[in-house]
Motif scaffolding. Sequence first.
Motif, PDB file in Angstrom:
ATOM      1  N   LYS A  27       0.832  -1.200   0.000  1.00  0.00           N
ATOM      2  CA  LYS A  27       0.000   0.000   0.000  1.00  0.00           C
ATOM      3  C   LYS A  27       0.867   1.252   0.000  1.00  0.00           C
ATOM      4  O   LYS A  27       2.029   1.213   0.391  1.00  0.00           O
ATOM      5  CB  LYS A  27      -0.922  -0.003   1.223  1.00  0.00           C
ATOM      6  CG  LYS A  27      -1.886  -1.175   1.248  1.00  0.00           C
ATOM      7  CD  LYS A  27      -2.734  -1.147   2.512  1.00  0.00           C
ATOM      8  CE  LYS A  27      -3.692  -2.330   2.541  1.00  0.00           C
ATOM      9  NZ  LYS A  27      -4.529  -2.333   3.779  1.00  0.00           N
ATOM     10  N   PRO A  28       0.290   2.375  -0.427  1.00  0.00           N
ATOM     11  CA  PRO A  28       1.077   3.612  -0.422  1.00  0.00           C
ATOM     12  C   PRO A  28       1.282   4.141   0.992  1.00  0.00           C
ATOM     13  O   PRO A  28       0.509   3.855   1.905  1.00  0.00           O
ATOM     14  CB  PRO A  28       0.216   4.580  -1.245  1.00  0.00           C
ATOM     15  CG  PRO A  28      -1.177   4.057  -1.115  1.00  0.00           C
ATOM     16  CD  PRO A  28      -1.046   2.560  -1.024  1.00  0.00           C
ATOM     17  N   PHE A  29       2.325   4.929   1.148  1.00  0.00           N
ATOM     18  CA  PHE A  29       2.633   5.600   2.410  1.00  0.00           C
ATOM     19  C   PHE A  29       1.757   6.845   2.496  1.00  0.00           C
ATOM     20  O   PHE A  29       1.708   7.657   1.574  1.00  0.00           O
ATOM     21  CB  PHE A  29       4.109   5.976   2.433  1.00  0.00           C
ATOM     22  CG  PHE A  29       4.628   6.439   3.765  1.00  0.00           C
ATOM     23  CD1 PHE A  29       5.260   5.548   4.621  1.00  0.00           C
ATOM     24  CD2 PHE A  29       4.513   7.770   4.156  1.00  0.00           C
ATOM     25  CE1 PHE A  29       5.768   5.972   5.850  1.00  0.00           C
ATOM     26  CE2 PHE A  29       5.016   8.195   5.373  1.00  0.00           C
ATOM     27  CZ  PHE A  29       5.642   7.301   6.227  1.00  0.00           C
ATOM     28  N   LEU A  30       1.042   7.016   3.599  1.00  0.00           N
ATOM     29  CA  LEU A  30       0.144   8.152   3.770  1.00  0.00           C
ATOM     30  C   LEU A  30       0.906   9.371   4.278  1.00  0.00           C
ATOM     31  O   LEU A  30       1.718   9.271   5.193  1.00  0.00           O
ATOM     32  CB  LEU A  30      -0.978   7.804   4.745  1.00  0.00           C
ATOM     33  CG  LEU A  30      -1.893   6.644   4.340  1.00  0.00           C
ATOM     34  CD1 LEU A  30      -2.912   6.362   5.435  1.00  0.00           C
ATOM     35  CD2 LEU A  30      -2.584   6.939   3.021  1.00  0.00           C
ATOM     36  N   LEU A  31       0.604  10.511   3.705  1.00  0.00           N
ATOM     37  CA  LEU A  31       1.237  11.767   4.083  1.00  0.00           C
ATOM     38  C   LEU A  31       0.172  12.818   4.351  1.00  0.00           C
ATOM     39  O   LEU A  31      -0.858  12.857   3.671  1.00  0.00           O
ATOM     40  CB  LEU A  31       2.126  12.290   2.949  1.00  0.00           C
ATOM     41  CG  LEU A  31       3.307  11.448   2.500  1.00  0.00           C
ATOM     42  CD1 LEU A  31       3.897  12.048   1.230  1.00  0.00           C
ATOM     43  CD2 LEU A  31       4.372  11.376   3.590  1.00  0.00           C
ATOM     44  N   PHE A  32       0.420  13.675   5.319  1.00  0.00           N
ATOM     45  CA  PHE A  32      -0.385  14.872   5.461  1.00  0.00           C
ATOM     46  C   PHE A  32       0.252  15.951   4.588  1.00  0.00           C
ATOM     47  O   PHE A  32       1.462  16.215   4.683  1.00  0.00           O
ATOM     48  CB  PHE A  32      -0.443  15.334   6.915  1.00  0.00           C
ATOM     49  CG  PHE A  32      -1.338  14.464   7.760  1.00  0.00           C
ATOM     50  CD1 PHE A  32      -2.711  14.466   7.570  1.00  0.00           C
ATOM     51  CD2 PHE A  32      -0.806  13.643   8.737  1.00  0.00           C
ATOM     52  CE1 PHE A  32      -3.543  13.668   8.344  1.00  0.00           C
ATOM     53  CE2 PHE A  32      -1.619  12.845   9.518  1.00  0.00           C
ATOM     54  CZ  PHE A  32      -2.998  12.855   9.316  1.00  0.00           C
TER      55      PHE A  32
END
Length: 323
Positions: A168-173
């Motif tokens: 899965k992709p890495f989540l970023l704010f």
Amino acid sequence: MLGATGTIGRATAGALLRRGHDVVCLVRPHANAAAVRPDSATAGLPDRLTVRTADVSDPVALARDGFAGERFDAVVSCMASRTGAPADAWAVDHRAHLNVLEAAQRAGVQHFVLLSAICVQKPLLAFQQAKLAFEAALIGSGLRYSIVRPTAFFKSLSGQIERVRAGKPFLLFGDGTLTACKPISDGDLADFIAGCLEDESRWNRILPIGGPGEAITPRQQGEALFALLGRPPRFRQVPVALLDAIIGGLSLAGALVPSLAAKAELARIGRYYATESMLVLDPATGRYDAAATPSTGTETLFDFYRAVLGGAAAPERGDHAVF
């Protein structure tokens, strides 16, 4: 010592023992007392550590069951509220610590080492205000003190390891560069805390501290994880405005349902960590300063990622995770 059932506290108990101290750990009722006794990899800890159950919210019980009429040279506290919610924060980060401070003074304690947090520099949340209130009480107590304000912990930055490993992709704010930190390992922080008892340069001081190396952003954390897995980086950006909408909705609903008000505070905590760097704050400019943030230790966050990806167990993250 207080807070020995947590990951930092457990490491600190071991560091104190290795330095030759006799350590008595005061464990809150219903806490997992067995957690302060790690496996045999920590030499001597099972044999030399004394564990006592004491209700830190009750001054009488604390004196009777915890300090037990004995004299102590120092108190080391890694105790903290479990959620950071206002009631919990003021009960533990402030009131319980005041109880300990008063009991420590009666027990002849000369030095109080407090594990605080670097985020109290910009106190927008209840738990930060509670910590600052106790810091002020400790400074004014007349005891020698060392107030340790660490940057981000490895466990706080480990929540996306399995997500990325699963493809899965890495989540970023935002774009992943809104914040930066100098993460510090449990072991390196524990050694720093234990060293406060002996290093006079750390006495009667507030001590911000980070781990080795340059400050890193969330985007750099994600890039490192993908590189360690031999995969091209993939990111998904989460707008900060989404957090604001969640906080607003929960706050309105919380006027009718108290449990939702508590969830709103947790969302505010998440937003804080998503938008504020864990570095020294320059009061003159209002900007975070990586160069002014001291470093200690040898283990980097990327060393930790490599170990976890190689099979080491990731730490329990509890109530403090954003992702």
